[in-house]
Design an enzyme around this catalytic site. Structure first.
Site, PDB file in Angstrom:
ATOM      1  N   TYR A  18       1.182  -5.729   2.897  1.00 19.53           N
ATOM      2  CA  TYR A  18       2.308  -4.800   2.863  1.00 19.53           C
ATOM      3  C   TYR A  18       1.890  -3.441   3.410  1.00 19.53           C
ATOM      4  O   TYR A  18       2.603  -2.844   4.235  1.00 19.53           O
ATOM      5  CB  TYR A  18       2.818  -4.664   1.431  1.00 19.53           C
ATOM      6  CG  TYR A  18       3.920  -3.643   1.259  1.00 19.53           C
ATOM      7  CD1 TYR A  18       5.220  -3.923   1.654  1.00 19.53           C
ATOM      8  CD2 TYR A  18       3.652  -2.398   0.691  1.00 19.53           C
ATOM      9  CE1 TYR A  18       6.238  -2.985   1.495  1.00 19.53           C
ATOM     10  CE2 TYR A  18       4.655  -1.455   0.525  1.00 19.53           C
ATOM     11  CZ  TYR A  18       5.940  -1.751   0.934  1.00 19.53           C
ATOM     12  OH  TYR A  18       6.940  -0.820   0.779  1.00 19.53           O
ATOM     13  N   SER A  23       6.350   3.656   3.691  1.00 18.20           N
ATOM     14  CA  SER A  23       5.808   3.689   2.335  1.00 18.20           C
ATOM     15  C   SER A  23       4.526   4.512   2.301  1.00 18.20           C
ATOM     16  O   SER A  23       3.797   4.588   3.294  1.00 18.20           O
ATOM     17  CB  SER A  23       5.506   2.262   1.853  1.00 18.20           C
ATOM     18  OG  SER A  23       4.747   2.261   0.659  1.00 18.20           O
TER      19      SER A  23
END
Length: 334
Positions: free
Chosen positions: A243, A228
């Protein structure tokens, strides 16, 4: 895509698929033409006894191929039936495992690898219906597609999925670590259970899958992790700190393992993916509007945008690319 045929002459291919055709006058069936994922201005030209694909500038390039069969020998147009799998496909004979492949980005990757000729196993956690539908959709393509139930938070299940892939497909050449989860919460309210599960799925499962798969991956194989943009920056949303930590971890793991796997000519790469429209990340609403405005291209990505990069990295042309993090984000972080 249904070409219209008259005798041995290709009259036309639907305008939504190509810009135009130039077909040979005396080419006997079966007639082979390439199949492209993104069909805009594509011309087909005769080259010896085949039809090769060229872009609008006339530059030839390789593509997937299909075979037109059941060609009418009369002068009246008829429909040709298409077989979408061919030994000339770029990943023919390759075997892939995609974790978290039943929906969203994972399903897009599975579809693209199958379209490129690979046999594919994919894991799913709870979406059995979506997994069954994907297998049914793709199993007509002349390749083997297998759905495996495995919770990526369970290290034993991940190891078992690798073993079952080898059993079902006869080996594994490509591993795509796609399974991932995100829990958005401020530091003060994020529970240890949520923390542990994110680390288990986003980091430990990636390590476990790679560790299990490299025992079987042939020299010259591929490992690709779907990371990501948040592994490097968190430009929009708060509550993503853990995250982001997990995605930074797999980027670091990728760099380190490039050295370990390099002597076997196994490449490993990480994709820093930006906002992609899926059922879990819709491209509508205030959050989506903020993300869209952050991109240089002014749009959400599609699952095919990510899958196309995975497909390239899986091919022989990418055998000198390893240890890298690829920004696949529409300019989200520029």
């Amino acid at each position: 895509m249904e070409p219209v045929l008259a005798g041995d002459r290709l009259l036309a291919v639907g305008p939504a698929d190509v810009g135009g055709v130039v077909a040979p006058d005396h080419l006997q069936p079966p007639l082979r033409i390439p199949l492209v994922e993104h069909r805009e201005q594509v011309l087909f030209h005769q080259r010896n006894d085949t039809v090769s694909q060229r872009d609008s500038s006339g530059q030839a390039y390789p593509g997937n191929s299909i075979t037109i069969v059941q060609v009418s020998a009369t002068g009246s147009p008829s429909k040709g039936s298409l077989m979408t799998h061919s030994p000339t496909l770029p990943l023919s004979g390759r075997r892939a495992l995609v974790t978290g492949g039943s929906r969203g980005i994972g399903a897009g990757i599975v579809r693209r690898l199958v379209a490129d000729g690979a046999d594919v196993a994919f894991t799913y956690s709870t979406s059995a219906g979506a997994a069954d539908n994907l297998v049914a959709e793709l199993s007509t393509n002349g390749v083997k597609v297998v759905a495996l139930q495995a919770d990526s938070a369970d290290a034993g299940a991940v190891q078992a999925a690798v073993g079952e892939t080898v059993h079902q497909l006869g080996g594994v050449d490509i591993l795509v670590n796609n399974a991932g989860i995100a829990s958005l919460a401020p530091l003060e309210s994020l529970s240890l259970e949520e923390f542990d599960r994110m680390v288990a799925v986003n980091v430990r499962a990636v390590f476990v899958a790679i560790q299990a798969a490299v025992k079987h991956i042939t020299d010259g194989g591929r490992v690709i992790t779907i990371g990501s943009v948040n592994g490097d920056s968190v430009p929009v949303a708060a509550g993503l700190s853990v995250y982001a930590m997990t995605k930074a971890a797999v980027a670091g793991l990728t760099r380190g393992l490039a050295r370990e796997l390099g002597p076997r000519k196994i490449t490993i790469n990480n994709l820093a993916v930006g906002p992609v429209a899926t059922d879990l990340n819709p491209d509508e609403g205030d959050f989506a509007d903020a993300n869209r405005a952050q991109t240089a291209l002014g749009r959400y990505g599609d699952t095919a945008d990510v899958a196309s990069v995975v497909a390239y990295l899986s091919r022989p042309e990418a055998d000198w690319v390893t240890g890298a993090t690829w920004a696949v984000d529409g300019g989200y972080t520029v």
